[in-house]
Motif scaffolding. Structure first.
Motif, PDB file in Angstrom:
ATOM      1  N   THR A 112       6.460  -1.138  -3.586  1.00 25.72           N
ATOM      2  CA  THR A 112       5.736  -2.482  -3.258  1.00 25.72           C
ATOM      3  C   THR A 112       5.459  -2.905  -1.879  1.00 25.72           C
ATOM      4  O   THR A 112       4.563  -3.612  -1.435  1.00 25.72           O
ATOM      5  CB  THR A 112       6.919  -3.761  -3.465  1.00 25.72           C
ATOM      6  OG1 THR A 112       8.181  -3.426  -2.803  1.00 25.72           O
ATOM      7  CG2 THR A 112       7.310  -3.556  -4.955  1.00 25.72           C
ATOM      8  N   SER A 113       5.781  -1.865  -1.088  1.00 29.88           N
ATOM      9  CA  SER A 113       5.611  -1.991   0.563  1.00 29.88           C
ATOM     10  C   SER A 113       4.174  -1.448   0.695  1.00 29.88           C
ATOM     11  O   SER A 113       3.798  -1.889   2.057  1.00 29.88           O
ATOM     12  CB  SER A 113       6.756  -1.216   1.219  1.00 29.88           C
ATOM     13  OG  SER A 113       6.675   0.092   1.169  1.00 29.88           O
ATOM     14  N   ASN A 114       3.725  -0.494   0.067  1.00 24.81           N
ATOM     15  CA  ASN A 114       2.639   0.245   0.475  1.00 24.81           C
ATOM     16  C   ASN A 114       2.634   0.827   1.845  1.00 24.81           C
ATOM     17  O   ASN A 114       1.616   0.453   2.684  1.00 24.81           O
ATOM     18  CB  ASN A 114       1.484  -0.669   0.438  1.00 24.81           C
ATOM     19  CG  ASN A 114       0.022   0.229   0.447  1.00 24.81           C
ATOM     20  OD1 ASN A 114      -0.072   1.269   0.298  1.00 24.81           O
ATOM     21  ND2 ASN A 114      -1.064  -0.356   0.578  1.00 24.81           N
ATOM     22  N   SER A 115       3.877   1.433   2.303  1.00 19.01           N
ATOM     23  CA  SER A 115       4.122   1.937   3.554  1.00 19.01           C
ATOM     24  C   SER A 115       3.033   3.002   4.048  1.00 19.01           C
ATOM     25  O   SER A 115       2.673   3.111   5.128  1.00 19.01           O
ATOM     26  CB  SER A 115       5.317   2.609   3.663  1.00 19.01           C
ATOM     27  OG  SER A 115       6.356   1.471   3.270  1.00 19.01           O
ATOM     28  N   GLY A 116       2.408   3.789   3.222  1.00 15.16           N
ATOM     29  CA  GLY A 116       1.299   4.528   3.253  1.00 15.16           C
ATOM     30  C   GLY A 116       1.832   5.895   3.433  1.00 15.16           C
ATOM     31  O   GLY A 116       2.876   6.449   3.556  1.00 15.16           O
TER      32      GLY A 116
END
Length: 467
Positions: A112-116
């Motif tokens: 969910t965070s799409n930290s990358g």
């Protein structure tokens, strides 16, 4: 900006010029959720990241080299962002959830965070020849990858994917480190192939929503009756995580032409009066026999050959090749005493491997999974492989040389420190294709020297000149 550098014992220095995080270009309903791990995935938590990389020549005619590198980096980052939209779990992080009452311990991927993914630009003042010309793979190659010695469990705090683009004097190396708990070699190269496909489409003017030939399937496989998440019998990760340091080894690439492998296959089948033994089974049997002889083992010492086997096609119904996750099994394909192995011919060893592969079916795979669920096993690199085994990893069927990023065909494939030990053999397609194979062999220095003097082995090794 990043100004760090990495030195090796041999002297060259890798300078990290810049570092950033590349996120998925866009999110979907599916990407805004958690991704549960299967038994195959969880078993990898104490292993290393997958580290494979591709070496390219810089274009022969460059008007402005600085402009070329800057444009390449921007195109790589943009195409990576588009690719991550398809492979969204790689933008997440591992999370452990545990409770005391009732006792509950589970590891999953939070997407969910799409930290990358981490993206590093580095420079190294050596040439392509400095990498490919030495007999052994030079230690500096390990510095062409991020996440050195990282375990998959480290994905709780480290990116699940890291790309390091290292500019050489006359070339560019693209090193990729991917968390092995998220995917196996099939998943890894499916990601790399998709990235290349999107890069090429981008070069042709397609900037957004680029379709790919083999979109990943993220619906993870669980056996009937197993509802995720999987509750693990642990209270702390120290109970199943251990750091592994490889012993002093030599690492060398041996090339086998299609013609040489065809001769091995014909010899193995002729000795067994059959046509069923495959090319790779014949080659693996040769490696098993010759490394065992080079080790000078006692005649009654048991030795084994293990194969990293893709379970996708063995399931009933089969899993698609686009299945993104782990679906592999370390198959104990052959066991024999040193005396038995060396006193019998190539075909005898190859037939053992053939029968083990043939008998590895849906029933065997499901049996392993059910036993794992009763007593979860986390692979420990320092204890899982005995010192008398030969482990054949990766596959020459993976599409490695078809990845292009505006610099022509890949010159060579190399790997990092990860998941190597005495007796580990990694398989790659040969540069010229056509059924040729490159084997990356890791052995103690004395055993490697003995292997280089083994007539049976060296008679099958072919010359290779990717330059």
């Amino acid at each position: 900006m990043c100004n760090s550098s990495t030195k090796t014992m041999d002297g060259p220095v890798v300078h990290k010029v810049s570092e950033c995080f590349v996120k998925a270009n866009h999110s979907t309903r599916e990407s805004n959720q958690i991704c549960h791990l299967t038994p195959w995935d969880i078993a990898m938590l104490s292993a290393h990241y997958i580290q494979k990389g591709l070496l390219y020549k810089k274009p022969a005619t460059l008007v402005d080299e600085r402009d070329f590198i800057e444009n390449l980096l921007e195109k790589l980052k943009h195409s990576l962002s588009l690719t991550l939209s398809h492979f969204y779990p790689l933008c997440g992080r591992l999370v452990t959830h545990k409770t005391k009452n009732p006792p509950f311990y589970t590891v999953f991927v939070d997407c969910t965070s799409n930290s990358g993914a981490r993206f590093i630009h580095a420079t190294l003042d050596i040439t392509i020849s400095d990498i490919l010309s030495p007999v052994d793979v030079p230690p500096i190659v390990q510095s062409l990858f991020d996440h050195d010695r990282a375990l998959n469990h480290d994905g709780h705090t480290m990116p699940l994917l890291s790309i390091q683009v290292t500019e050489l004097v006359d070339g560019v190396f693209i090193g990729c480190s991917m968390n092995h708990s998220l995917g196996d070699g099939t998943a890894y190269w499916n990601f790399f192939n998709a990235w290349s496909e999107i890069f090429r489409a981008q070069a042709q003017g397609h900037e957004h929503d680029v379709p790919i030939s083999h979109p990943p399937i993220h619906n993870r496989w669980f056996p009937n009756g197993c509802v995720p998440p999987i509750d693990l019998p642990f209270k702390h990760h120290n109970e199943f995580i251990s750091r592994y340091e490889a012993p002093m080894m030599r690492e060398r690439i041996f090339h086998f032409s299609a013609e040489s492998i065809a001769k091995l296959k014909a010899k193995a089948n002729s000795e067994c009066n059959t046509t069923k033994i495959s090319s790779f089974q014949s080659l693996s049997a040769l490696v098993w026999r010759c490394i065992t002889r080079a080790r000078s083992l006692a005649r009654d010492q048991k030795t084994s050959c293990k194969l990293s086997t893709n379970n996708r096609t063995r399931m009933d119904p089969p899993l698609a090749k686009e299945y993104f996750g782990n679906s592999i099994h370390t198959l104990n394909a052959g066991t024999a005493t040193s005396g038995e192995l060396l006193e019998n011919g190539l075909g005898w060893a190859a037939w053992k491997l053939h029968m083990a592969v043939i008998n590895h079916n849906d029933r065997v795979v499901l049996g392993w999974v059910r036993e794992w669920l009763k007593c979860p096993l986390i692979y420990q690199l320092g204890r899982y492989f005995d010192p008398y085994c030969v482990m054949m990893g990766s596959s020459p069927r993976f599409n490695m040389y078809g990845n292009e990023f505006g610099m022509g065909k890949t010159v060579a494939v190399r790997s990092g420190y990860a998941n190597k030990f005495d007796g580990k053999v990694t398989s790659y397609p040969g540069h010229e294709g056509g059924g040729s194979v490159d084997l990356e062999v890791c052995l103690s220095p004395s055993v490697m020297t003995a292997l280089e003097s083994d007539q049976e082995f060296m008679d099958s090794v072919s010359a290779s000149n990717p330059l």
